[in-house]
Motif scaffolding. Structure first.
Motif, PDB file in Angstrom:
ATOM      1  N   VAL A  68       0.838  -1.232  -0.066  1.00 45.18           N
ATOM      2  CA  VAL A  68      -0.094   0.000  -0.071  1.00 45.18           C
ATOM      3  C   VAL A  68       0.877   1.233   0.061  1.00 45.18           C
ATOM      4  O   VAL A  68       1.918   1.260   0.761  1.00 45.18           O
TER       5      VAL A  68
ATOM      6  N   VAL B  76      -9.255   5.288  -2.345  1.00 45.71           N
ATOM      7  CA  VAL B  76      -8.334   4.040  -2.401  1.00 45.71           C
ATOM      8  C   VAL B  76      -8.410   3.434  -3.772  1.00 45.71           C
ATOM      9  O   VAL B  76      -9.663   3.252  -4.201  1.00 45.71           O
TER      10      VAL B  76
ATOM     11  N   TYR C 135      -7.028   0.449  -6.599  1.00 46.73           N
ATOM     12  CA  TYR C 135      -6.453  -0.922  -6.492  1.00 46.73           C
ATOM     13  C   TYR C 135      -6.220  -1.367  -7.904  1.00 46.73           C
ATOM     14  O   TYR C 135      -7.256  -1.008  -9.076  1.00 46.73           O
TER      15      TYR C 135
ATOM     16  N   MET D  91      -6.726  -6.621  -6.272  1.00 53.76           N
ATOM     17  CA  MET D  91      -6.495  -6.114  -4.941  1.00 53.76           C
ATOM     18  C   MET D  91      -7.448  -5.482  -4.303  1.00 53.76           C
ATOM     19  O   MET D  91      -7.273  -4.708  -3.573  1.00 53.76           O
ATOM     20  N   GLU D  92      -8.758  -5.635  -4.840  1.00 57.88           N
ATOM     21  CA  GLU D  92      -9.597  -5.048  -4.570  1.00 57.88           C
ATOM     22  C   GLU D  92     -10.156  -5.200  -2.948  1.00 57.88           C
ATOM     23  O   GLU D  92     -10.359  -4.245  -2.345  1.00 57.88           O
TER      24      GLU D  92
ATOM     25  N   ALA E 225      -7.872  -3.330  -1.098  1.00 58.99           N
ATOM     26  CA  ALA E 225      -8.337  -1.634  -0.993  1.00 58.99           C
ATOM     27  C   ALA E 225      -9.489  -1.398  -0.019  1.00 58.99           C
ATOM     28  O   ALA E 225      -9.291  -0.368   0.779  1.00 58.99           O
TER      29      ALA E 225
ATOM     30  N   VAL F  76     -13.512   3.713  -3.227  1.00 57.39           N
ATOM     31  CA  VAL F  76     -12.783   2.602  -3.650  1.00 57.39           C
ATOM     32  C   VAL F  76     -12.963   2.362  -4.879  1.00 57.39           C
ATOM     33  O   VAL F  76     -14.093   2.008  -5.519  1.00 57.39           O
TER      34      VAL F  76
ATOM     35  N   SER G  31      -7.802   1.271 -10.102  1.00 62.01           N
ATOM     36  CA  SER G  31      -6.550   2.475 -10.258  1.00 62.01           C
ATOM     37  C   SER G  31      -6.542   2.931 -11.568  1.00 62.01           C
ATOM     38  O   SER G  31      -7.008   2.441 -12.559  1.00 62.01           O
TER      39      SER G  31
ATOM     40  N   ARG H 178       0.567  -2.442  -6.394  1.00 63.72           N
ATOM     41  CA  ARG H 178       0.202  -2.193  -5.098  1.00 63.72           C
ATOM     42  C   ARG H 178      -1.041  -1.066  -5.114  1.00 63.72           C
ATOM     43  O   ARG H 178      -1.301  -0.568  -6.003  1.00 63.72           O
ATOM     44  N   VAL H 179      -1.599  -1.220  -3.932  1.00 58.42           N
ATOM     45  CA  VAL H 179      -2.937  -0.201  -3.548  1.00 58.42           C
ATOM     46  C   VAL H 179      -2.558   1.133  -3.262  1.00 58.42           C
ATOM     47  O   VAL H 179      -1.465   1.189  -2.789  1.00 58.42           O
TER      48      VAL H 179
END
Length: 189
Positions: free
Chosen positions: A96, A141, A143, A147-148, A151, A163, A166, A174-175
């Motif tokens: 993160v 945030v 992601y 990676m949800e 996040a 959320v 990305s 990475r988040v």
């Protein structure tokens, strides 16, 4: 023509050998064999008859050759409950980055970093937002694929509701937590 009659000791020996072989195999079957899990085929002893003395009739060799008796092998398959299964990685094990986009709070990213560290996040980085989050206007945030869940956990720890996937300019490994202003859970340092 005179018939061949084997001596009594030869007959008795052959019968005894066969009887011992049968008894031995029976005992082996009852006890489950050896302590080893390796089950292989072993030859079964058989009686051999030999031509006695005085066999001038040229009848050939009456010797029996032992024939291996295959023993079936059994594959041991563990019960489904005993198969070790690797647990999926904890969402908190993903990387993160806590990024500040604030122009007035130079401790924002560092405070977010410390807050997540106290909640069990391990792979953390902090810094200022660059061009990667130029279009972000509020706390959120972001992601990359896969990676949800991480996040969502990071957002919950920081009291954030945004959320989303990305942005193309953000890192894909990475988040990314982008803080534009201080969330209520972060006390000023």
């Amino acid at each position: 023509m005179k018939a061949f009659v084997p001596p009594i000791w030869l007959i008795a020996g052959a019968v005894a050998a066969v009887a011992l072989g049968v008894v031995g195999l029976g005992a082996l079957a009852l006890t489950g064999g050896s302590d080893s899990d390796d089950v292989t085929a072993k030859p079964t002893p058989t009686a051999t008859a030999t031509e006695g003395e005085g066999g001038d009739e040229g009848e050939g060799d009456d010797t029996a050759t032992p024939t291996p008796t295959p023993t079936p092998t059994e594959e041991v398959v563990p019960a489904p409950d005993s198969i070790p299964v690797e647990p999926p990685p904890s969402p908190r094990s993903y990387g993160v980055s806590v990024l500040s986009k604030s122009t007035t709070d130079d401790q924002l990213a560092a405070d977010g970093y410390v807050h997540l560290a106290h909640r069990g996040w391990g792979d953390l980085k902090s810094g200022n937002c660059s061009n990667a989050c130029a279009s972000v206007t509020g706390n959120g945030v972001f992601y990359p694929p896969g990676m949800e869940e991480a996040a969502r956990e990071a957002a919950a720890d920081l009291g954030l509701s945004t959320v989303q996937p990305s942005l193309p300019s953000m890192r894909s490994d990475r988040v990314s937590v982008v803080l534009v202003n201080r969330p209520a859970v972060l006390k000023p340092s």
